[in-house]
Design a protein around this motif. Structure first.
Motif, PDB file in Angstrom:
ATOM      1  N   LEU A 357       0.864  -1.184   0.000  1.00  0.00           N
ATOM      2  CA  LEU A 357       0.000   0.000   0.000  1.00  0.00           C
ATOM      3  C   LEU A 357       0.898   1.231   0.000  1.00  0.00           C
ATOM      4  O   LEU A 357       2.064   1.128   0.364  1.00  0.00           O
ATOM      5  N   PHE A 358       0.350   2.370  -0.390  1.00  0.00           N
ATOM      6  CA  PHE A 358       1.178   3.554  -0.187  1.00  0.00           C
ATOM      7  C   PHE A 358       0.404   4.660   0.511  1.00  0.00           C
ATOM      8  O   PHE A 358      -0.817   4.708   0.507  1.00  0.00           O
ATOM      9  N   THR A 359       1.171   5.537   1.156  1.00  0.00           N
ATOM     10  CA  THR A 359       0.583   6.714   1.784  1.00  0.00           C
ATOM     11  C   THR A 359       1.591   7.862   1.686  1.00  0.00           C
ATOM     12  O   THR A 359       2.644   7.691   1.086  1.00  0.00           O
ATOM     13  N   THR A 360       1.292   9.014   2.279  1.00  0.00           N
ATOM     14  CA  THR A 360       2.189  10.163   2.184  1.00  0.00           C
ATOM     15  C   THR A 360       3.064  10.264   3.425  1.00  0.00           C
ATOM     16  O   THR A 360       2.838   9.555   4.407  1.00  0.00           O
ATOM     17  N   LEU A 364       0.829  13.059  10.426  1.00  0.00           N
ATOM     18  CA  LEU A 364      -0.533  12.726  10.838  1.00  0.00           C
ATOM     19  C   LEU A 364      -1.119  11.638   9.936  1.00  0.00           C
ATOM     20  O   LEU A 364      -1.745  10.689  10.407  1.00  0.00           O
ATOM     21  N   THR A 365      -0.880  11.755   8.641  1.00  0.00           N
ATOM     22  CA  THR A 365      -1.383  10.746   7.701  1.00  0.00           C
ATOM     23  C   THR A 365      -0.713   9.403   7.964  1.00  0.00           C
ATOM     24  O   THR A 365      -1.372   8.382   8.142  1.00  0.00           O
ATOM     25  N   TYR A 366       0.622   9.427   8.003  1.00  0.00           N
ATOM     26  CA  TYR A 366       1.356   8.176   8.159  1.00  0.00           C
ATOM     27  C   TYR A 366       0.942   7.425   9.425  1.00  0.00           C
ATOM     28  O   TYR A 366       0.646   6.236   9.386  1.00  0.00           O
ATOM     29  N   GLU A 388       6.582  15.973   0.793  1.00  0.00           N
ATOM     30  CA  GLU A 388       7.044  17.148   1.538  1.00  0.00           C
ATOM     31  C   GLU A 388       6.135  17.431   2.725  1.00  0.00           C
ATOM     32  O   GLU A 388       5.831  18.579   3.042  1.00  0.00           O
ATOM     33  N   GLY A 389       5.692  16.345   3.332  1.00  0.00           N
ATOM     34  CA  GLY A 389       4.918  16.481   4.563  1.00  0.00           C
ATOM     35  C   GLY A 389       3.484  16.927   4.364  1.00  0.00           C
ATOM     36  O   GLY A 389       2.909  17.529   5.268  1.00  0.00           O
ATOM     37  N   LEU A 390       2.904  16.626   3.212  1.00  0.00           N
ATOM     38  CA  LEU A 390       1.495  17.013   3.025  1.00  0.00           C
ATOM     39  C   LEU A 390       0.576  15.801   3.103  1.00  0.00           C
ATOM     40  O   LEU A 390       0.949  14.688   2.750  1.00  0.00           O
ATOM     41  N   SER A 391      -0.642  16.056   3.543  1.00  0.00           N
ATOM     42  CA  SER A 391      -1.664  15.008   3.588  1.00  0.00           C
ATOM     43  C   SER A 391      -2.059  14.640   2.160  1.00  0.00           C
ATOM     44  O   SER A 391      -1.683  15.307   1.200  1.00  0.00           O
ATOM     45  N   VAL A 392      -2.844  13.560   2.029  1.00  0.00           N
ATOM     46  CA  VAL A 392      -3.161  13.031   0.697  1.00  0.00           C
ATOM     47  C   VAL A 392      -3.834  14.098  -0.172  1.00  0.00           C
ATOM     48  O   VAL A 392      -3.346  14.431  -1.260  1.00  0.00           O
ATOM     49  N   ASP A 393      -4.936  14.656   0.299  1.00  0.00           N
ATOM     50  CA  ASP A 393      -5.680  15.645  -0.482  1.00  0.00           C
ATOM     51  C   ASP A 393      -4.838  16.860  -0.838  1.00  0.00           C
ATOM     52  O   ASP A 393      -4.801  17.291  -1.986  1.00  0.00           O
ATOM     53  N   SER A 394      -4.209  17.424   0.181  1.00  0.00           N
ATOM     54  CA  SER A 394      -3.404  18.632  -0.052  1.00  0.00           C
ATOM     55  C   SER A 394      -2.287  18.329  -1.034  1.00  0.00           C
ATOM     56  O   SER A 394      -1.968  19.146  -1.890  1.00  0.00           O
ATOM     57  N   ALA A 395      -1.686  17.143  -0.903  1.00  0.00           N
ATOM     58  CA  ALA A 395      -0.563  16.794  -1.768  1.00  0.00           C
ATOM     59  C   ALA A 395      -1.027  16.579  -3.203  1.00  0.00           C
ATOM     60  O   ALA A 395      -0.358  16.995  -4.145  1.00  0.00           O
ATOM     61  N   SER A 431      -7.413   8.763  -5.857  1.00  0.00           N
ATOM     62  CA  SER A 431      -7.977   7.926  -6.930  1.00  0.00           C
ATOM     63  C   SER A 431      -7.768   8.539  -8.309  1.00  0.00           C
ATOM     64  O   SER A 431      -7.577   7.826  -9.281  1.00  0.00           O
ATOM     65  N   ARG A 432      -7.774   9.865  -8.365  1.00  0.00           N
ATOM     66  CA  ARG A 432      -7.653  10.450  -9.702  1.00  0.00           C
ATOM     67  C   ARG A 432      -6.292  10.211 -10.348  1.00  0.00           C
ATOM     68  O   ARG A 432      -6.110  10.425 -11.529  1.00  0.00           O
ATOM     69  N   LEU A 433      -5.336   9.717  -9.541  1.00  0.00           N
ATOM     70  CA  LEU A 433      -4.017   9.425 -10.109  1.00  0.00           C
ATOM     71  C   LEU A 433      -3.892   7.981 -10.587  1.00  0.00           C
ATOM     72  O   LEU A 433      -2.853   7.586 -11.119  1.00  0.00           O
ATOM     73  N   PRO A 449     -10.082   2.637   0.247  1.00  0.00           N
ATOM     74  CA  PRO A 449     -11.139   3.484   0.813  1.00  0.00           C
ATOM     75  C   PRO A 449     -10.631   4.899   1.095  1.00  0.00           C
ATOM     76  O   PRO A 449      -9.431   5.142   1.124  1.00  0.00           O
ATOM     77  N   LEU A 450     -11.573   5.820   1.316  1.00  0.00           N
ATOM     78  CA  LEU A 450     -11.223   7.213   1.599  1.00  0.00           C
ATOM     79  C   LEU A 450     -10.494   7.331   2.925  1.00  0.00           C
ATOM     80  O   LEU A 450      -9.529   8.051   3.061  1.00  0.00           O
ATOM     81  N   ASP A 451     -11.027   6.617   3.912  1.00  0.00           N
ATOM     82  CA  ASP A 451     -10.425   6.687   5.248  1.00  0.00           C
ATOM     83  C   ASP A 451      -9.697   5.373   5.511  1.00  0.00           C
ATOM     84  O   ASP A 451     -10.214   4.292   5.216  1.00  0.00           O
ATOM     85  N   SER A 452      -8.501   5.458   6.087  1.00  0.00           N
ATOM     86  CA  SER A 452      -7.716   4.244   6.287  1.00  0.00           C
ATOM     87  C   SER A 452      -8.343   3.278   7.288  1.00  0.00           C
ATOM     88  O   SER A 452      -7.952   2.126   7.347  1.00  0.00           O
ATOM     89  N   SER A 453      -9.322   3.731   8.060  1.00  0.00           N
ATOM     90  CA  SER A 453      -9.987   2.782   8.961  1.00  0.00           C
ATOM     91  C   SER A 453     -10.732   1.720   8.155  1.00  0.00           C
ATOM     92  O   SER A 453     -11.067   0.660   8.671  1.00  0.00           O
TER      93      SER A 453
ATOM     94  N   THR B 251     -11.588  30.004   1.108  1.00  0.00           N
ATOM     95  CA  THR B 251     -10.344  29.484   0.546  1.00  0.00           C
ATOM     96  C   THR B 251      -9.790  28.437   1.499  1.00  0.00           C
ATOM     97  O   THR B 251     -10.246  28.314   2.635  1.00  0.00           O
ATOM     98  N   SER B 252      -8.796  27.701   1.014  1.00  0.00           N
ATOM     99  CA  SER B 252      -8.314  26.593   1.806  1.00  0.00           C
ATOM    100  C   SER B 252      -6.938  26.913   2.398  1.00  0.00           C
ATOM    101  O   SER B 252      -5.913  26.568   1.844  1.00  0.00           O
ATOM    102  N   MET B 253      -6.952  27.597   3.527  1.00  0.00           N
ATOM    103  CA  MET B 253      -5.736  27.847   4.298  1.00  0.00           C
ATOM    104  C   MET B 253      -4.635  28.518   3.503  1.00  0.00           C
ATOM    105  O   MET B 253      -3.507  28.034   3.456  1.00  0.00           O
TER     106      MET B 253
END
Ligand code: B12
Ligand code: SF4
Lengths: 464, 396
Positions: A357-360, A364-366, A388-395, A431-433, A449-453, B251-253
């Motif tokens: 599996l992969f994550t960022t 907090l995400t990891y 560079e330390g960003l969450s999935v969505d932000s990244a 998913s879009r990637l 899934p969206l949430d890792s739980s 906006t988002s932060m």
């Protein structure tokens, strides 16, 4: 610290031998890191020798924090409070997290006392890879009996490694407590307008930090500071009072005025750490649950509004958890996202058929994902991609998580040597990637899934 | 304390009794990692031991002066009025004004709070995932936005209602703009407090719905939640202006993006019609970013940045996105029925101190607490130091 401090100002005062003892290439590199607060002054060992004593003092004057740093010690642990360079966290970063103390009283039967002390010491919560803990035991004298207080302090010292705050306005009682706090530097709570001379004496005799308590009277607080400094006591902590109920307004105003005077008006008499006492919520009439509730949110507000230490009473998890997490949030370094090392991690005992599996690499995400995988007792590989330390969505949105990066990480991790299959589970929010990842890496993508739980259920149903 | 809060605590007390009587299984979901890859906190500097100063014992307190450190700011946050009474062309019983600050949040030693921040309650037009602790308060009204709004106002003291039109999402029910407008009219009928209408996050569909809703709610000065940089801003702003409404610029932060969005809106709308939302993340889930961006935004506004001089809105219900607000963590962290709402409270109060003017919230106990803190901060009653001075010796 002077805002415009340049590395050259420091460099001039360094030994300039480029001896590398600090672990850096040369003195200039050290000066640069020092100014950026990425290394401590003590890393330069030559500066500690008597030859450079004056230079070291000069450097210290250039870089010392605006707010005095006060150290509270037990024989084995120390807690630092204050030592801040800025009033607002975005101006640089905060340094010493608010120390949280929970109280014990000197009327407790010994077994109950020990139980409570142990509970304070063992309190812990794992949050993004860190163990969040309580820091201090506040010993209160409710009996005002010197002997009882001394015994209680003794028991506390014997049963915890946490440093203490000793709380009584009675100098005789305080003395008895201090004499039992061997090899420690507990924080004395507190000198007031009535007992200041005796408390001052004790503070210098035992060489312990001293709290000054002047409820809702900053002029008095300042005057007492001046007096104590005259006494030669420099390790001071200020308490302008924490008032529950209608007093919340005055409480915040006092804390804010003191902090602003320290940072924006260079008021040296107020440039000391602040202690808040949400425990005062318990002095009100009413239901216990109301007191616990109010104590919790008062603590939260004071963490935001400049408290460097807090004393609370309730030891329940639901109340302490928001406090320790808020403290963690406010005291992280805003200059860099909290990140973990990218690369491959193994969970359980994976083999050549185990899932990948992969994550960022946002901490907090990891840690959220890692915790979910662990609790599911999954044997697998988790590829941590450098975003560079960003969450999935932000990244994904900020193009720090791209198909290219994922493909590169797969290569670099050598995971292809560890597993036979070529299937990777990706976060639902990426998913879009999926198409592009398949193209660039040659691996087949399963969108998780969206949430890792949801990972355990997903793996059961979809991983074959 | 209100009756509602009382009954909330009573039910919690029952729950605690039950918990104490039953065994609970500890769920071990916490990760244990010792090889941490954390960036070290910047190191501190240990001063060289100073020479021992001469001690000259003072015999009395050395008096000194203290003057409150007051600062004058060049900037001021604009006032935004939400809702309109009969006189003003609407049908609301009262209106709400937010903003007007000339100092950082609750620096009341400097200047009083011009308008108390407002607590508005969320209502959804369709089913959404909700933590149990929240849902328990709304079960009977989940299918009926008008009833839901009534309960929020009459029972839980909502000063405003946020109607979220989640059902318009093309990926969900895809409700049409005119159906959405009908729901808005029903809610306007049901309650007489000012109203916020929110979209689903799809910039195209939201715009269609906002246009229709703006028209249907003509004159009510509703708050449209929200316009974003990826929306056709000209169209959106025109609809808002033409029908006399106000808007949240979301906006988002990112302060630069917020400025850009505000700047674009100024082409069509007066400043007094714009509220900002720089995004709320939950305690433990990015609150650090949310807090700092709001605090910086407000300080910049006061220092004179004209593109940021708007009241701040916070989707505080996001607090429930943090797992710690609702997940089972083991008996020592229970009851969740307290952990959840206190999570919302702490998230809200942190942002209150950063400068938020308008809170969108969900748990009645959290709402009650935040409202009462705001009231006490605004009223600035004198304190009675004697009452707390004895905390050291008091048994409790
Ligand atoms: C805090 C935050 C930030 C912080 C960054 C924090 C960080 N280090 O990442 C800052 C302010 C820097 C930021 C920046 C941006 N952000 Co931002 N941010 C957020 C916020 C509020 C919280 C994100 C977070 O911490 N989530 C918690 C973590 C744990 O979630 P996660 O990484 O997704 O992990 C979960 C799942 O993905 C899943 N999961 C993770 N890994 C795996 C692996 C597998 C195998 C599986 C199955 C599941 C799984 O489980 C995890 C636990 O639930 C969200 C909004 C929100 N409330 O969610 C917006 C949000 C993510 N950001 C967004 C955007 C657009 C941005 C920016 C591009 C815009 C901007 N403001 O400039 C930038 C990009 C950064 C850059 N430098 O280019 C958008 C993304 C929209 C989208 N979907 O495209 C969001 C959703 C806000 C919004 N609604 O607009 N952001
Ligand atoms: S240890 Fe000191 S003298 Fe040696 S290189 Fe580093 S800074 Fe220079």
């Amino acid at each position: 610290m002077a805002k415009e401090l340049s590395p050259l100002d420091i460099y001039k005062l360094l030994p300039k031998t480029n001896c590398k003892e600090c672990g850096l290439e040369n003195c200039m590199a050290f000066a640069t890191k020092l100014v950026a607060m990425e290394i401590g002054l003590d890393a330069c060992k030559p500066l500690l020798t008597s030859k450079y004593r004056r230079n070291r003092e000069k450097i210290w004057d250039l870089i010392k924090p605006t707010l005095k740093e006060v150290v509270i010690k037990s024989p084995t642990k120390e807690v630092k409070i204050g030592g801040e360079y800025v009033m607002y966290r975005h101006e640089l970063t905060y340094i010493n997290p608010t120390a949280i103390a929970v109280d014990v009283t000197d009327d407790l039967p010994k077994d109950e006392l020990i139980e409570r002390v142990k509970k304070i010491e063992n309190f812990s919560y794992s949050y993004i890879g860190k163990e969040l803990k309580l820091n201090l035991v506040a010993v209160r004298s409710v009996t005002e009996d010197p002997e009882k207080f001394g015994e209680t302090v003794k028991t506390v010292v014997e049963n915890t490694s946490l440093p203490m705050i000793l709380c009584t306005f009675n100098p005789k009682v305080m003395k008895s407590g201090l004499s039992e706090a061997k090899n420690s530097k507990p924080l004395i709570y507190a000198a007031t307008k009535d007992n200041w001379d005796k408390m001052g004496e004790l503070a210098s005799m035992y060489n312990c930090p001293l709290t000054i308590f002047a409820p809702n009277d900053i002029t008095l607080l300042k005057s007492l500071v001046k007096t104590m400094k005259e006494y030669g006591i420099e390790d001071l902590v200020l308490d302008p009072g924490t008032f529950p109920g209608d007093g919340v307004s005055a409480t915040l105003n006092n804390f804010t005025m003191i902090r602003r005077a320290a940072f924006k008006e260079n008021d040296e008499l107020l440039s000391f750490p602040l202690i808040g006492t949400p425990i005062t919520a318990w002095t009100q009439e009413g239901r216990i649950l109301d007191k616990k509730w109010e104590e919790t949110y008062l603590a939260g507000m004071l963490i935001v509004r400049f408290a460097d230490a807090l004393i609370v009473h309730n030891l329940e998890g639901w109340s302490l958890l928001p406090q320790i997490i808020l403290r963690e949030n406010i005291y992280t370094d805003p200059r860099k996202p909290v990140a973990v090392e990218p690369g491959i991690r193994t969970f359980g005992q994976p083999n050549e058929n185990s899932p990948v599996l992969f994550t960022t690499n946002f901490a907090l995400t990891y840690y959220t994902v890692a915790a979910d995988i662990q609790s599911a007792k999954l044997d697998c590989y988790l590829l941590v991609v450098d975003t560079e330390g960003l969450s999935v969505d932000s990244a994904v949105a900020g193009r720090k998580l791209t198909a290219d990066r994922v493909a590169d990480s797969i290569k670099e991790s050598k995971i292809e040597e560890k597993v036979k299959h070529r299937k990777i589970v990706i976060p639902g929010r990426a998913s879009r990637l999926s198409g592009e990842i398949e193209e660039k890496s040659g691996w087949k993508v399963l969108v998780g899934p969206l949430d890792s739980s949801g990972i355990p259920k997903f793996m059961q149903e979809k991983w074959k | 304390m209100s009756e509602e809060a009382n009954s909330f605590f009573n039910s919690i007390l029952d729950l605690i009794k039950k918990l104490n009587n039953s065994e609970m299984i500890l769920e071990n979901i916490e990760a244990e990692f010792s090889e941490l890859e954390f960036e070290p906190v910047p190191q501190r500097f240990i001063p060289y031991p100073a020479a021992v100063p001469q001690i000259k014992k003072p015999t009395e307190i050395l008096k000194t002066e203290f003057t409150p450190p007051i600062q004058i700011y060049p900037g001021r946050v604009v006032e935004v009025k939400i809702g309109a009474t009969k006189k003003e062309g609407g049908t609301r019983d009262k209106t709400v004004v937010v903003g007007g600050e000339t100092s950082p949040a609750f620096y009341t030693f400097e200047s009083p709070t011009p308008h108390p921040p407002v607590v508005s309650l969320d209502v959804f037009d369709t089913k959404i995932p909700m933590a149990k602790a929240v849902k328990n308060n709304w079960r009977d009204v989940l299918d009926d936005p008008a009833e839901w709004a009534k309960k929020a106002v009459n029972k839980f003291g909502a000063e405003m209602i946020n109607l979220h039109m989640e059902s318009i999402d093309p990926l969900r029910e895809n409700t049409s703009p005119s159906e959405a407008a009908k729901t808005v009219e029903e809610v306007l009928q049901a309650v007489k407090v000012p109203l916020t209408v929110g979209g689903c996050g799809d910039p195209v569909k939201d715009l269609q719905v906002f246009e229709k809703v703006a028209e249907a709610a003509e004159g009510e000065r509703i708050l449209i939640n929200s316009v974003t940089l990826d929306m056709d801003l000209e169209k959106a702003a025109k609809a808002i202006k033409e029908h006399g409404h106000v808007v949240i610029a979301f906006t988002s932060m990112d302060m630069q993006q917020q400025k850009e969005l505000d700047r674009k809106l100024y082409e069509y709308l007066p400043k007094e019609n714009i509220i900002m939302d720089t995004t709320t993340a939950a305690l433990g889930y990015g609150l650090d970013y949310a807090f700092t961006i709001m605090e910086r935004t407000r300080l910049a506004a006061l220092m004179g940045d004209e593109e940021l001089q708007h009241p701040l809105s916070s989707g505080t219900t996001n607090a429930w996105a943090a797992r710690e607000a609702w997940i089972k963590l083991g008996p020592e962290w229970e009851p969740r029925e307290l952990r959840g709402p206190i999570w919302e409270v702490v998230t809200a109060l942190t942002l209150l101190l950063a400068g938020v003017d308008l809170f969108m919230m969900m748990h009645p106990k959290a709402v009650e607490t935040v409202k009462s803190v705001i009231q006490r901060l605004v009223e600035q009653k004198p304190v009675k130091p004697q009452e707390v001075i004895n905390w050291v010796t008091k048994k409790f």
